[in-house]
Design an enzyme around this catalytic site. Sequence first.
Site, PDB file in Angstrom:
ATOM      1  N   HIS A 165       0.822  -1.216   0.000  1.00 42.73           N
ATOM      2  CA  HIS A 165       0.000   0.000   0.000  1.00 42.73           C
ATOM      3  C   HIS A 165       0.854   1.263   0.000  1.00 42.73           C
ATOM      4  O   HIS A 165       2.079   1.209  -0.001  1.00 42.73           O
ATOM      5  CB  HIS A 165      -0.982  -0.009   1.175  1.00 42.73           C
ATOM      6  CG  HIS A 165      -0.356  -0.077   2.542  1.00 42.73           C
ATOM      7  ND1 HIS A 165       0.441   0.915   3.061  1.00 42.73           N
ATOM      8  CD2 HIS A 165      -0.436  -1.031   3.515  1.00 42.73           C
ATOM      9  CE1 HIS A 165       0.814   0.593   4.277  1.00 42.73           C
ATOM     10  NE2 HIS A 165       0.316  -0.591   4.583  1.00 42.73           N
ATOM     11  N   CYS A 173       2.426  -4.864   6.699  1.00 44.69           N
ATOM     12  CA  CYS A 173       2.308  -4.730   5.251  1.00 44.69           C
ATOM     13  C   CYS A 173       3.554  -4.056   4.681  1.00 44.69           C
ATOM     14  O   CYS A 173       4.432  -3.637   5.426  1.00 44.69           O
ATOM     15  CB  CYS A 173       1.071  -3.895   4.901  1.00 44.69           C
ATOM     16  SG  CYS A 173      -0.487  -4.596   5.511  1.00 44.69           S
TER      17      CYS A 173
END
Length: 245
Positions: A165, A173
């Site tokens: 992201h 992440c």
Amino acid sequence: MMKITVWILVLLMITGIFYPCGRVWWHPQYLKVLGQRTVSDVIEQFGPQAEQRLKPHFAAAGVAYPPERVSLLAFKDRDLLEVWAHQGSQSTLVRSYRIQAASGVPGPKLREGDFQVPEGIYQIIAFNPNSAYHLSMKLNYPNAFDWQQARAEGREQPGSDIFIHGKAVSVGCLAMGDSVIEELFSLVYAVGRMHVEVVIAPHDPVIRALSVPAGSPPWVSDLYSQITSAIEHIRQPPMQIDQVE
């Protein structure tokens, strides 16, 4: 006047902390007011500029845009993401990006809430045009191998919702920054998710053989063999362009 200045400074400090850290909570409310974006909306908005930034790198590498297939190789120790383009039997390193944030330590992800970036071979299974982190692409963690080990060890919650992201904040992440996720989002969309492979490794096995961290489960040696083989297969042809940005 002094009191007003102090309150303004306090407000700015609170805003500076709450804006990035509280996105998970305030962003859904923000979307309710402004409405949901579609993937097509995002491609229309960011795609032309993202392609304009990407195409010179593909041209320099002698690869058509979009290529037939793409591999994304992430190395946790160097905070590095390599973009490899595949045309027929030829594989070419087109460019490399700095990962802006990635939490955890060497070793695979084992459970929900351990803030660990997973390690393994993954596919991108969904685009999220309304991410709290600008844009995001969801990985299929836990994959079949991850589930097999988790069930064998009685781990009912090995974790979920692992994304590549934007922004520069991570709780498991790969945070790439906004302009880079626009490029990756557009590239993956152009190639097709089914033609993209994501390999996440603790470090580059070409530089140093992968060694199992102390205290790791026995199956990690098998996982690292799979990761090493996948990376070696991707990098077989010699043509490379090393551009870290």
